[in-house]
Scaffold this active site. Structure first.
Site, PDB file in Angstrom:
ATOM      1  CG  ASP A  37      -2.031   0.999   1.162  1.00 11.77           C
ATOM      2  OD1 ASP A  37      -1.796   2.131   0.688  1.00 11.77           O
ATOM      3  OD2 ASP A  37      -3.137   0.659   1.587  1.00 11.77           O
ATOM      4  CD  GLN A 101     -15.287  -1.248  -1.568  1.00  8.68           C
ATOM      5  OE1 GLN A 101     -16.475  -1.406  -1.276  1.00  8.68           O
ATOM      6  NE2 GLN A 101     -14.692  -1.954  -2.519  1.00  8.68           N
ATOM      7  CG  HIS A 107      -8.954  -3.623  -1.564  1.00  2.00           C
ATOM      8  ND1 HIS A 107     -10.064  -2.954  -2.052  1.00  2.00           N
ATOM      9  CD2 HIS A 107      -8.461  -2.833  -0.584  1.00  2.00           C
ATOM     10  CE1 HIS A 107     -10.224  -1.823  -1.408  1.00  2.00           C
ATOM     11  NE2 HIS A 107      -9.262  -1.725  -0.496  1.00  2.00           N
ATOM     12  CG  PHE A 108      -9.103  -9.426   1.888  1.00  2.00           C
ATOM     13  CD1 PHE A 108      -9.826  -9.734   3.030  1.00  2.00           C
ATOM     14  CD2 PHE A 108      -9.579  -9.853   0.655  1.00  2.00           C
ATOM     15  CE1 PHE A 108     -11.002 -10.464   2.949  1.00  2.00           C
ATOM     16  CE2 PHE A 108     -10.753 -10.577   0.565  1.00  2.00           C
ATOM     17  CZ  PHE A 108     -11.468 -10.882   1.717  1.00  2.00           C
ATOM     18  CG  HIS A 109      -6.593  -2.895   3.769  1.00  2.00           C
ATOM     19  ND1 HIS A 109      -5.925  -1.772   3.349  1.00  2.00           N
ATOM     20  CD2 HIS A 109      -7.853  -2.793   3.280  1.00  2.00           C
ATOM     21  CE1 HIS A 109      -6.747  -1.018   2.645  1.00  2.00           C
ATOM     22  NE2 HIS A 109      -7.925  -1.622   2.583  1.00  2.00           N
TER      23      HIS A 109
END
Length: 145
Positions: A37, A101, A107-109
């Site tokens: 990220d 969001q 997506h996943f963090h």
């Protein structure tokens, strides 16, 4: 954006998948891409996305694609733990604007956490140094099982 709507093929993650926007890749296979990220909430913050699904959120994703994503999240979290030795790992996933969001591609963090260190706010962290991200991605990739 709400929980319902059309997939935007020009969202930032779609552009990353097409190669229109650079990213710092941790690892990928035919089904998923894991990358750093650029606005990390914590050192080592990774994002896990599907390369095949055009689901905007968890409610729309195909079960098979979701299974692959969850497997990739677990593999990434294990590598983050091994490489960075955090006190904990937060796995987060947001659905719809009201749910937090900000990019409407599922997506996943994977966010490493350390006691005594504040986590930066989702979508409010400053942009990271790209050389630092590349170094972190290398450390995490080396720790993959």
């Amino acid at each position: 954006m709400s929980l319902r709507g059309d997939y935007d093929p020009d969202n930032i993650f779609a552009r990353i998948l097409r190669g229109d926007v650079p990213s710092v890749t941790v690892w990928e296979d035919d089904n998923v891409l894991v990358f750093m990220d650029v606005f990390p909430q914590s050192e080592g913050h990774c994002l896990v996305i599907s390369k095949a699904s055009k689901a905007r959120n968890l409610l729309e994703v195909e079960p098979k694609a979701l299974g692959r994503l969850i497997g990739a999240v677990q593999r990434t979290a294990r590598a983050v733990e091994k490489a960075l030795n955090p006190d904990g790992v937060a796995v987060m996933q947001f659905n719809g604007e009201a749910g937090g969001q900000t990019v409407f591609h599922l997506h996943f963090h994977v966010v490493p956490r350390w006691e005594g260190r504040e986590m930066k706010g989702h979508g409010h962290a400053p942009m990271a140094d790209m050389d630092e991200l590349r170094a972190l991605a290398g450390r995490i990739a080396t720790a993959l099982d």
